[in-house]
Design an enzyme around this catalytic site. Structure first.
Site, short mmCIF file in Angstrom:
data_model
loop_
_atom_site.label_atom_id
_atom_site.label_comp_id
_atom_site.label_asym_id
_atom_site.label_seq_id
_atom_site.Cartn_x
_atom_site.Cartn_y
_atom_site.Cartn_z
N PRO A 1 60.20 37.44 28.84
CA PRO A 1 61.23 37.55 27.79
C PRO A 1 62.24 36.42 27.86
CG PRO A 1 61.54 39.23 29.50
CD PRO A 1 60.22 38.58 29.75
N TYR B 1 73.06 43.37 33.70
CA TYR B 1 73.40 44.03 32.44
C TYR B 1 73.70 45.51 32.71
CZ TYR B 1 71.80 39.61 30.58
OH TYR B 1 71.66 38.27 30.33
C1 FMN Z 1 66.25 30.67 27.79
C2 FMN Z 1 65.98 31.87 28.64
C3 FMN Z 1 66.25 33.12 28.14
C4 FMN Z 1 65.98 34.25 28.92
N1 FMN Z 1 66.15 35.49 28.39
C5 FMN Z 1 65.74 36.59 29.07
C6 FMN Z 1 65.73 37.86 28.47
O1 FMN Z 1 66.04 38.03 27.31
N2 FMN Z 1 65.35 38.92 29.24
C7 FMN Z 1 64.97 38.77 30.53
O2 FMN Z 1 64.64 39.76 31.18
N3 FMN Z 1 64.92 37.56 31.10
C8 FMN Z 1 65.28 36.48 30.41
N4 FMN Z 1 65.17 35.23 30.98
C9 FMN Z 1 64.60 35.12 32.34
C10 FMN Z 1 63.12 34.83 32.25
O3 FMN Z 1 62.38 35.89 31.67
C11 FMN Z 1 62.56 34.56 33.65
O4 FMN Z 1 62.72 35.71 34.44
C12 FMN Z 1 63.22 33.36 34.33
O5 FMN Z 1 63.42 32.31 33.41
C13 FMN Z 1 62.37 32.84 35.48
O6 FMN Z 1 61.11 32.44 35.04
P1 FMN Z 1 60.69 30.88 34.85
O7 FMN Z 1 60.93 30.22 36.17
O8 FMN Z 1 59.23 30.94 34.50
O9 FMN Z 1 61.53 30.29 33.76
C14 FMN Z 1 65.45 34.10 30.23
C15 FMN Z 1 65.21 32.82 30.71
C16 FMN Z 1 65.44 31.72 29.93
C17 FMN Z 1 65.08 30.34 30.49
#
Ligand code: FMN
Ligand code: FAD
Length: 763
Positions: free
Chosen positions: A414, A572
């Site tokens: 997400p 949250y």
């Molecule tokens: C732009 C952005 C928005 C995010 N929004 C959410 C979100 O709405 N809900 C959530 O649980 N995590 C959110 N995250 C966290 C990501 O789901 C994920 O857990 C985190 O980016 C680590 O993964 P990655 O290293 O693959 O980016 C967000 C991350 C990014 C970069």
């Protein structure tokens, strides 16, 4: 230079040799407390590459060492009575005593004086009458202890007990790991041949098993006899032998991981285990000691002063030490936690063991032993219910939760887009998620979608609280179902204390410049001193918000989402109940973990009651607050997961952090995956791993090692909506389904990939 070397282990001897080779005029004496052939331990493992490095430094000793090397390629793992062998690992070993005797001979030939049976408790007298003193006096270094206030050693005494034994039983076909279940818990052995007649046999176990066996009260002979009984099936009637006769006690020890802030003081430098140790399970301690000895000798000849030489030595070798210690830590922690993995199927157990240090990746294993890996991949596919084409990478294995069937294990995590208008998704969301759904992942999440206007994080966050939201999301879900095989999950949440803040690309988590709305939380703890003070929720608030979650879930069900996730992570609203950092409540919703989990679970139960029975519900948690014992720790996260599991949550989405501005996360590749691993293998609940996972290799190794059931990638999917399709190209997998209108593009990519591969072979 007049040099005193304290300690005639591999580090001290090899340093003396390296110095003398660079300048025969050096006057070097090595002092050793033991007799020349009176050493502990049996064989040591080196690699062919290390030996090449040594040959460049001193061809004579390298040739002597090479003559005695035992080589082996296979690793055998004996677990649950099954012996699994994989090949291509390429080790060589030599007896420790043999290595030391060869180095002693070489040192004498070069004119180095060796003084045995000379116990040096304090380096200071040597420092005053030598130009240079080397503290190569091992793990318990008296040189280091004398100047502990300068060197500032950090000594981490690890949990397992081990004893370094030898045996005449042959282990000449493979480096062998044996796991035996005993009446007092698991015991395991690391066994390898190092001479034609002798093999090393290190016995290791948890502190608990060690205590239950009563090893602490046994003599050395009694300990050995007990080990012989435990491993009798593998010893073919041969005895186990100890050569630690000069050491006191039973010879069982806990491994101390040593790291010092500084390695030198005045004219004294620490070398080898005295300065930094690497756990024996990655077999690199001697390599580290020998290579550091060469580096130090080099700098002492290239630099204008002792001080400059020591500076370069420290800065050059520290990186290497930290790299090895990090791999060694992964490896030793795997053994410390091995009971978590012992119920895995032998194939998965073996894979988990081979990849434990994270130095060997999935594709690396394919290079070492393609046949074994293909067998392991086939096992994974079959176990996942795929019998059609079992020669596919783990990421392309199907997965089922309730009636939800995913075609592969890749998940678009997400990610808030901050593009909504009054909570309503726009064309941006349609285009963005439609693209990711076409990109081949098994499951696409929509961003945290809020259950009320006040539950939004920012004014740009999406909602599921108004009829127009439902219409907009349904349009997307219908498209995904009509045009792709991807499934789509709605993440619903409430921002709590992090609400009323700026868009992600503005000042994230900071209050709005204007138009802030009131926020609430478990307790009146603000996210930061700049954020609003949230009002602590009373019973009426809790019921209202719970009902808002239910109403959102009903909307999500009507939209046709295939799965639902309740966001209980990242600080949250629901997370503010779970973490003790923000939950100060004195009622039944605060205090114990059971109390802190009560409201999130009430919300889950209410949501579950209205969500279609055939569809799964997930909860995302922060498995580590990254503030130590004061917050949620990975161990407490296991208990959180147990409560989720008992309540009927189908899968736990294991994220971490973002619960406190005091958090000090330790970043790195796949840095949150250990939390998922722990939860999955200690509770049995299905998990998703997330966090800095960006290569197909990462995804495959996480899945095959059983560290998660699904793997979420967030940022990689911002950069590349077609991440999964591109991963398939990279892996040579031709069974992924591309959208029909894009087939010409697919075929071109396949041709280009094949051409690159062919050119690669020709080079
Ligand atoms: C732009 C952005 C928005 C995010 N929004 C959410 C979100 O709405 N809900 C959530 O649980 N995590 C959110 N995250 C966290 C990501 O789901 C994920 O857990 C985190 O980016 C680590 O993964 P990655 O290293 O693959 O980016 C967000 C991350 C990014 C970069
Ligand atoms: C069970 C086990 C298995 C291992 N397996 C491997 C392996 O497979 N591969 C590998 O590379 N490494 C292995 N190691 C690590 C390896 O043994 C060490 O990293 C390596 O020996 C370090 O060399 P060193 O010279 O710094 O220390 P040491 O080998 O410990 O030498 C230090 C020397 O200093 C002497 N000394 C200590 N105090 C004094 C004193 N007060 N006065 C005089 N002399 C003193 C000691 O007697 C000793 O001879 C293993 C270690 C253990 C414990």
């Amino acid at each position: 230079m007049k040099v005193a070397v304290l300690g005639a282990g591999p580090a001290g001897l090899y340093f003396a040799i390296s110095m003398k080779r660079r300048n025969p005029a050096h006057e070097i004496t090595v002092f050793e407390r033991n007799r020349p052939d009176d050493t502990f331990g049996w064989g040591v493992v080196l690699s062919a590459e290390t030996l090449d490095n040594l040959a460049a430094n001193d061809a004579v000793s390298a040739a002597w060492v090479r003559e005695y090397f035992a080589y082996w390629d296979d690793i055998a793992v004996v677990h649950k009575g099954v012996r699994t062998i994989s090949t291509g690992h390429g080790f060589c070993g030599i007896g420790r005593k043999r290595l030391l005797l060869l180095l002693q001979r070489r040192a004498r030939d070069l004119g180095i004086e060796l003084v045995f049976e000379s116990e040096i408790a304090d380096p200071r007298p040597f420092m005053s009458n030598h130009d240079l003193v080397i503290g190569a006096d091992g793990l318990n270094s008296p040189s280091r202890a004398t100047f502990a206030d300068v060197f500032k050693p950090d000594i981490d005494v690890r949990k397992c007990k081990f004893v370094w034994l030898g045996t005449r039983q042959k282990f000449d076909d493979a480096f062998t790991f044996i796991f035996e279940e005993t009446e007092h818990g698991w015991m395991w052995a690391h066994a390898y041949q190092f001479e034609s007649e002798t093999a090393t046999f290190i016995v290791e176990c948890s502190e608990e098993s060690w205590a239950a066996w009563g090893f602490g009260g046994m003599t050395r002979e009694q300990s050995i006899a007990a080990c012989e009984r435990i491993f009798a099936r593998h010893l073919g009637g041969h005895r186990l032998m100890s050569n630690a006769g000069h050491l006191r006690g039973s010879a069982w020890v806990n491994f101390p991981r040593v790291l010092c802030e500084r390695w030198s003081h005045k004219n004294l430098a620490l070398l080898g285990d005295a300065s930094a140790s690497a756990h024996f399970s990655i077999g690199s301690g001697t390599k580290l000691a020998l290579e550091s000895a060469v580096a130090l000798a080099d700098y002492l000849h290239s630099e204008p002063s002792l001080e400059a030489a020591f500076d370069r030595y420290e800065s050059a070798r520290r990186t290497e030490v930290l790299r090895l210690q990090s791999a060694a830590r992964n490896s030793l922690e795997w053994f410390e936690d091995v009971e978590r993995y012992l119920d895995l199927n032998p194939v998965q157990f073996n894979y988990s063991l081979l990849t434990r240090s994270q130095r060997i990746s999935h594709e690396n294993l394919r290079l070492r032993d393609p046949e074994w890996l293909a067998g392991a991949e086939a096992w994974f596919q079959r176990r996942s219910g795929n019998t059609d084409n079992v020669r596919r990478a783990p990421m392309f294995a199907p997965f089922q939760l309730r009636d939800l069937k995913l075609r592969n294990r890749v998940v678009v995590s997400p990610m808030a887009q901050y593009k909504a208008v009054d909570g309503c998704p726009t064309d941006w969301h349609f285009a963005h998620y439609a693209e990711r759904a076409k990109g081949g992942a098994g499951l696409v999440y929509i961003e945290m979608t809020c259950v009320s206007p006040e539950g939004r994080i920012t004014p740009g966050c999406t909602g599921l609280y108004a009829p127009e939201h439902e219409i907009a999301w349904k349009r997307l879900v219908d498209f995904v179902h009509a045009e792709t095989e991807t499934r789509i999950c709605a993440q619903i949440g409430h921002s709590g204390p992090k609400g009323s803040t700026q868009l992600g690309w503005q000042q994230s988590d900071a209050p709005l410049a204007a138009g802030n709305w009131p926020v609430m939380a478990a307790s009146d703890v603000p996210w930061s001193p700049e954020n609003q003070l949230p009002s602590p929720m009373d019973r009426a608030d809790m019921e209202r918000v719970r009902d808002e979650f239910v109403a959102s879930a009903e909307m999500a069900a009507r939209c046709g989402f295939d799965m639902l996730e309740i966001h209980a992570a990242h600080g949250y609203l629901l997370s503010s109940f779970i973490t003790p950092l923000t939950n100060r409540r004195l009622d039944e919703y605060g205090g114990s973990l059971e109390n802190r989990m009560r409201y999130p679970l009430e919300v889950f139960q209410a949501v579950r009651a209205v969500w279609p029975a055939e569809k799964p519900v997930s909860m995302r948690i922060s498995a580590n607050d990254w503030v130590g014992e004061e917050g949620v720790t990975p161990a407490e996260a296991v208990e959180i997961a147990r409560l989720l599991q008992a309540a009927g949550v189908d899968i736990c989405d294991v994220s971490a952090g973002q619960t406190s501005i005091r958090a000090r996360p330790v970043y790195g590749r796949m840095f949150q995956t250990p939390f998922s691993d722990r939860i999955r293998n200690e509770t049995g609940i299905a998990t998703m791993a997330v966090g800095n996972i960006y290569e197909p290799d990462h995804v495959n190794s996480i899945l095959l090692a059983g560290r998660a059931d699904l793997v979420c990638l967030a940022r990689p999917h911002l950069a590349d909506p077609y991440w999964t399709l591109h991963a398939a190209v990279q892996l040579g997998d031709r069974d992924v389904k591309w959208p029909d209108p894009y087939l010409a593009g697919r075929d071109q990519l396949y041709r280009l990939a094949e051409r690159t591969a062919t050119m690669g072979l020709k080079v």
